[in-house]
Structure formats: structure tokens, C-alpha cells
Design an enzyme around this catalytic site. Structure first.
Site, PDB file in Angstrom:
ATOM      1  N   GLU A 145     -23.029 -34.335 -30.971  1.00 62.51           N
ATOM      2  CA  GLU A 145     -21.987 -33.950 -31.928  1.00 62.51           C
ATOM      3  C   GLU A 145     -22.488 -32.774 -32.762  1.00 62.51           C
ATOM      4  OE1 GLU A 145     -20.739 -36.752 -34.981  1.00 62.51           O
ATOM      5  OE2 GLU A 145     -18.661 -36.280 -34.517  1.00 62.51           O
ATOM      6  N   GLU A 149     -19.155 -45.580 -39.252  1.00 63.48           N
ATOM      7  CA  GLU A 149     -20.157 -44.518 -39.384  1.00 63.48           C
ATOM      8  C   GLU A 149     -20.266 -44.028 -40.830  1.00 63.48           C
ATOM      9  OE1 GLU A 149     -18.901 -40.581 -38.102  1.00 63.48           O
ATOM     10  OE2 GLU A 149     -20.876 -40.218 -37.230  1.00 63.48           O
ATOM     11  N   GLN A 194     -25.296 -40.585 -32.521  1.00 64.00           N
ATOM     12  CA  GLN A 194     -24.937 -39.166 -32.373  1.00 64.00           C
ATOM     13  C   GLN A 194     -26.070 -38.312 -32.945  1.00 64.00           C
ATOM     14  OE1 GLN A 194     -21.230 -39.460 -34.537  1.00 64.00           O
ATOM     15  NE2 GLN A 194     -20.037 -39.286 -32.637  1.00 64.00           N
ATOM     16  N   ASP A 224     -25.303 -41.809 -36.822  1.00 62.32           N
ATOM     17  CA  ASP A 224     -25.339 -40.360 -36.620  1.00 62.32           C
ATOM     18  C   ASP A 224     -26.593 -39.835 -37.323  1.00 62.32           C
ATOM     19  OD1 ASP A 224     -24.937 -37.559 -36.891  1.00 62.32           O
ATOM     20  OD2 ASP A 224     -22.760 -37.826 -36.653  1.00 62.32           O
TER      21      ASP A 224
END
Ligand SMILES: O=C(O)[C@@H](O)C(=O)CO
Ligand SMILES: [Mg+2]
Length: 255
Positions: free
Chosen positions: A238, A141, A202, A176
């Protein structure tokens, strides 16, 4: 509409970790993710997960000493042994908890340091192979420089190219949306381009990392695009709730 997983490192933190599973289930979630399960025996975490009737979406490999500032070990040449131990621990927890995905954090290291680059690549190959043998997926990530200054993996294209280059079927990108927007913007184009190698997604609002629909992006549009690119995995929530976790869940009905 994507299926959502509650992130228990950020949501339901009004309660101790092991009580967050039941709270997430009571709020209607069917899956959870979190940073680390390692403060508890794997069996205890697995029992909390299963007695709440939840599925595990993902958790991270041990990151080193988080309190001392470690944010992963993979790019740290002088901590290779610790990385290998972390990998063994992560696989053991992953098997007991039955997570389909592990996230390997890179660590704090200059992203242009040849020794860090070589070490990261070597550790990533090793981790991808060992997780593949265990039937588990591995994700990496990119993280924005404001939340995690000095983090080695801070560029989506670089991460994507590495995933392509190493060419392991179980190695993919953790996309993300919050980090993508802060680092580069252009979220929808990147989702389309990287779709074949997105292993996990996310979300959070930008810039405050709160509930979706409260930030600068059109989150409804992004959720439509996540469906449109054919992503069928969990989307991890998240975000840090702006107030109490349950009070902020109205966005799910509103999207
Ligand atoms: O975005 C994040 O911060 C997390 O997904 C993570 O794994 C590292 O903190
Ligand atoms: Mg994330």
C-alpha cells in the site's frame, strides 16, 4: 519471504481501475487489494480479477461519501442505518469477488466520545457476526493522525484490546506497518505481541509512503519478522510509487 499483494488504489494508477488487474499480474503479482470496488458492478470487478489470474486479498466496506470527507461509518451514531446498508453491500461484493477479508473503516469521530465508542463497538460486533455467517474475515486498522486527522481508530493497543475483548474468531487487526511506525514506532515488538490477532498486513516506506527500502525502517528486517511470527497471509503493498509503478518494483528482488 512474505507473499505480496498489489494495492490497486495506490499502484498501477497510471491506468483506469479495471486495467490495473492485468498490469499487476504482468508485473508478477498473484493477488491484489484496493480500497473500494463499488464504482463498478461486482461481476465486472470479479471478471477483471479472474481474467488476470489473480486472487483477491482484501477490500474495504463502503466508507460513506469519501469525496465529502467520510472515512467510514462505524463510529457515527447518527448514521447507523447507512452503516447497515454498507454492510449488506460489502457482503454482496465480497461474495461475488470472493475476497476472504473485509476492512471496516471507523469514521471521523472523537476517539474519547462515549457515544462514538459505544456505536463503534456495537457496529463492530454486528459486522463481525454478519461477515462470519458469510464465511468472511473482518479487520480493523488503526490509521495515523497525520494522514487521516480525526480518524476514530488511531491507537494500535486500543484496537488490539478491542479485538481480544470482542473475541470473534473472524475479527482481527489490519497491521499497517506505515501507520504503526508513525503512530508509535516499536514495529517489531508490536508484530510479536499482536501476531495471534493479525489478519492482514500492509507496508510502505516511512515517512513518504513510497516503495519499501526507501524509508527510515529496515524493511528487510521487518519482512523477516513477519515470517518469524508465522504470518502466512498477503502483505499489501500500500504505497504510492515514487515514479512509475513498474519502475519502482526492484525492491522485491532486492529484499
Ligand atoms: O492505510 C490505509 O490508508 C488503508 O489501508 C485504508 O484502508 C484506509 O485508507
Ligand atoms: Mg493501510
Amino acid at each position: 519471504m512474505p507473499k505480496f499483494a498489489a494495492n490497486l488504489s495506490m499502484m498501477f494508477t497510471e491506468r483506469p481501475f479495471l486495467e490495473r488487474f492485468a498490469a499487476a499480474a504482468a508485473a508478477g503479482f498473484t493477488a491484489v487489494e484496493y480500497l473500494f470496488p463499488y464504482d463498478h458492478p461486482a461481476k465486472t470487478v470479479a471478471d477483471a480479477l479472474r481474467s488476470a489470474g489473480l486472487k483477491q486479498a482484501l477490500f474495504n466496506m463502503p466508507p460513506g461519501d469519501w469525496a465529502a470527507g467520510d472515512r467510514g461509518l462505524a463510529s457515527l451514531p447518527d448514521r447507523r442505518e447507512e452503516f447497515e446498508t454498507a454492510l449488506v453491500t460489502a457482503i454482496s461484493y465480497a461474495k461475488t469477488i470472493e475476497t476472504p477479508l473485509l476492512h471496516m473503516m471507523a469514521g471521523i469521530a472523537p476517539c474519547d466520545d462515549p457515544a462514538a465508542i459505544a456505536c463503534y463497538r456495537e457496529n463492530l460486533k454486528k459486522a463481525a457476526d454478519v461477515t462470519a455467517e458469510a464465511g468472511i474475515g473482518l479487520v480493523i486498522e488503526p490509521i495515523n493522525k497525520r494522514d487521516m486527522p480525526g480518524y476514530f481508530l488511531n491507537d494500535f493497543d486500543r484496537a488490539f484490546d478491542l479485538v481480544l475483548d470482542l473475541d470473534r474468531p473472524n475479527l482481527n487487526l489490519q497491521f499497517d506497518v506505515y501507520h504503526r511506525q508513525i503512530l508509535h514506532g516499536d514495529v517489531i515488538t508490536a508484530l510479536r505481541k499482536m501476531a495471534p490477532r493479525i489478519g492482514h498486513i500492509q507496508i510502505a516506506s516511512v515517512p513518504n509512503r513510497h516503495e519499501p527500502l526507501t524509508g527510515e525502517l529496515d524493511d528487510r528486517r521487518i519482512f523477516q519478522e513477519i515470517d518469524a511470527i508465522g504470518y502466512r497471509g498477503y502483505v499489501g503493498c500500500e504505497y504510492r510509487p515514487a515514479a512509475k509503478t513498474e519502475e519502482g518494483l526492484g525492491w522485491m528482488a532486492a529484499i
